[in-house]
Design an enzyme around this catalytic site. Structure first.
Site: not given
Ligand code: NAD
Length: 481
Positions: A209, A211, A214-215, A253, A287
């Site tokens: 779902g 963010g 569900v998040g 992360e 990342c």
């Molecule tokens: P994002 O933050 O948009 O989403 C990540 C997750 O958070 C998704 O599952 C999303 O549905 C959920 N989410 C969104 N809004 C939320 C909320 N309000 N509450 C709870 N959950 C919510 O990130 P993305 O576009 O999926 O990924 C890219 C980013 O992730 C980049 O910035 C990248 O650097 C980072 N990343 C970090 C690592 C690490 O290990 N440090 C690894 C991979 C990616």
């Protein structure tokens, strides 16, 4: 997460995984899944809602009453079963990552192998945890933190799911996973695989779902003790803020803008290909990508020539082709984002060496971009400060090693870094001054027991090995007079 093939061969997923079973979604919203390599519709996924999430949390809470008291040996046995179950589906997991995400097969397979290996690595790390320590009349034990919400990003979803789940299982926690909504098909294959491990009901729950539904429910629900999150800085900040209301423990992360420091004694024939691997791994949607290459000013011309030659080994194209190094971006949104940064780099006056705007020739149907290298970028340009999340490298010159370290650390991020040079003692000295959670010397390597995580805006806490398990533990002391 039942999958039905319809007459148009579009996959349909309508269930979540709760309490040991695939259950129909209460949420009704349907999301299209588009294949990034050609923009075609390949599946439709029914998204879960708050009610699906609350049911999953309730199942995890019931399971925690028992699993939370399990012995480390029992958890080790669960991890062995998970490892076996996931190992059986490496081909399917790889295929799903290539199709749904557009990850090139030469990268997707090793990532899936790392994902599967996370269970074996956690079993090994579990043996190193000092579960009980006593002195005089004091006994200190390490206790599972409780029901944990695991929220993943789309760029290596299976790895994040397995890493977080393996650490939680080792610690004695039960979980609700919210995979990235962009990774629903990959998550389904993984959950089908893990179902075969015959886990205690409710230990693993997975709700597909958004963010914001569900998040957000995981973050605000008082029955969830811990959130382990991989994703963007903005969402990480909102989790920290909103989680405070229920005193959530958080592991975050987040993003990076990692420096690769090329020292003046580096052998360019090896170092430049290594720097490009770091920059373009996972098609730049990583990342940890080394997107700032710091080079000695006096070697700029030689570096330029070496990049133009080495980039031939990074062809763009069909991600299923094992010769291809750079696949499509994940989505139209991600394609547009990368294009806007390339334009910005040109506008800000960086020198375009290779790549540039638009699709590579013949690859107009998918979300393909050209691997791009800017020379003479300065560290205050947008392309050197912001995370682009695509195959765009900024080359920045420096005068002395101290200067290089200063530039490397002049970033809001501190996730990853690399140092390339022949004199190992000097390379180590430089590496020890880079303010990042992980620094590689002389190229790509991994160690599943080494911690992973960021300084500064790159996050809070660590994953992998015993560090990852400790993030799911509380400490309790019992004292007698
Ligand atoms: P994002 O933050 O948009 O989403 C990540 C997750 O958070 C998704 O599952 C999303 O549905 C959920 N989410 C969104 N809004 C939320 C909320 N309000 N509450 C709870 N959950 C919510 O990130 P993305 O576009 O999926 O990924 C890219 C980013 O992730 C980049 O910035 C990248 O650097 C980072 N990343 C970090 C690592 C690490 O290990 N440090 C690894 C991979 C990616």
């Amino acid at each position: 997460m039942k999958t039905i093939m319809t007459k148009d061969a579009i996959k349909t997923t309508t269930t979540h995984y709760t309490d040991g079973a695939f259950v129909p979604s209460h949420g009704r919203e349907v999301r299209d899944v588009i294949r990034p390599a050609d923009g075609q519709l390949i599946a439709q996924v029914t998204l879960g809602d708050e009610e699906d999430t609350r049911r999953a949390i309730a199942a995890a809470k019931r399971a925690f009453a028992t699993y939370g008291t399990s012995k480390p040996e029992e958890r080790a046995e669960v991890l062995r079963r998970l490892h076996q179950a996931a190992s059986a589906r490496i081909d399917d997991l790889t295929a799903a990552m290539v199709e749904e995400y557009g990850g090139v097969v030469q990268f997707s397979r090793p990532i899936v192998e790392s994902a599967v290996n996370a269970f074996a690595a956690a079993e090994k790390a579990l043996q190193q945890i000092p579960w009980v320590r006593s002195w005089d009349k004091t006994t200190v034990t390490l206790e599972p933190v409780g029901v944990s919400g695991l929220i993943t990003a789309w760029n290596a979803n299976a790895l994040f799911m397995c890493l977080k789940f393996a650490s939680a299982v080792a610690a004695g926690c039960t979980v609700v996973i919210k995979p990235s909504e962009m990774s629903s098909l990959q998550a389904r294959v993984l959950v089908e695989a893990l179902h075969e491990a015959k886990l205690p009901n409710g230990l693993l729950n997975v709700v597909t779902g958004l963010g914001t539904t569900v998040g957000a429910e995981l973050v605000r629900n008082p029955d969830v003790a811990k959130i382990s999150f991989t994703g963007s800085v903005a969402v990480g900040q909102s989790i920290m803020r909103d989680g405070a209301a229920t005193m959530k423990r958080v592991t975050l992360e987040l993003g990076g803008k990692s420096p690769t420091i090329l020292l003046d004694d580096a052998n360019l024939k090896e170092a430049i290909p290594a720097a490009l691997v770091l920059a373009f791994m996972n098609s730049g949607q990583a990342c940890a990508a080394g997107t700032r290459l710091l080079v000695p000013r006096k070697q700029l011309d030689a570096v330029k020539r070496a990049i133009v030659e080495a980039i031939q080994a990074f062809p763009v194209g069909d991600p299923t082709d094992p010769k291809i190094a750079v696949g499509p971006m994940m989505s139209q949104k991600q394609y547009d984002r990368v294009q806007s940064y390339i334009r910005k780099g040109i506008d800000e006056g960086a020198e375009l060496l290779v790549g540039g705007e638009g699709h590579p020739k013949g690859l107009e149907a998918g979300y393909f971009v050209k691997p791009t290298v800017f020379m003479n970028a300065s560290n205050d340009m947008t392309i050197a400060r912001e995370e682009i999340f695509g195959p765009v490298l900024s080359v920045i010159t420096y005068d002395t090693a101290e200067d290089a370290i200063r530039i490397a650390n002049d970033s809001q991020y501190g996730l990853h870094g690399a140092v390339l040079g022949t004199d190992l003692a000097r390379a180590r000295r430089v590496a020890s001054q880079v303010r990042a959670g992980r620094v590689l010397i002389n190229g790509m390597t991994d160690d599943p027991q080494a911690p992973w995580g960021g300084f500064k805006y790159s996050g809070v806490g660590r994953e992998y090995g015993r560090y990852g398990i400790e993030a799911f533990l509380e400490t309790r002391a019992i004292l007698e007079p």
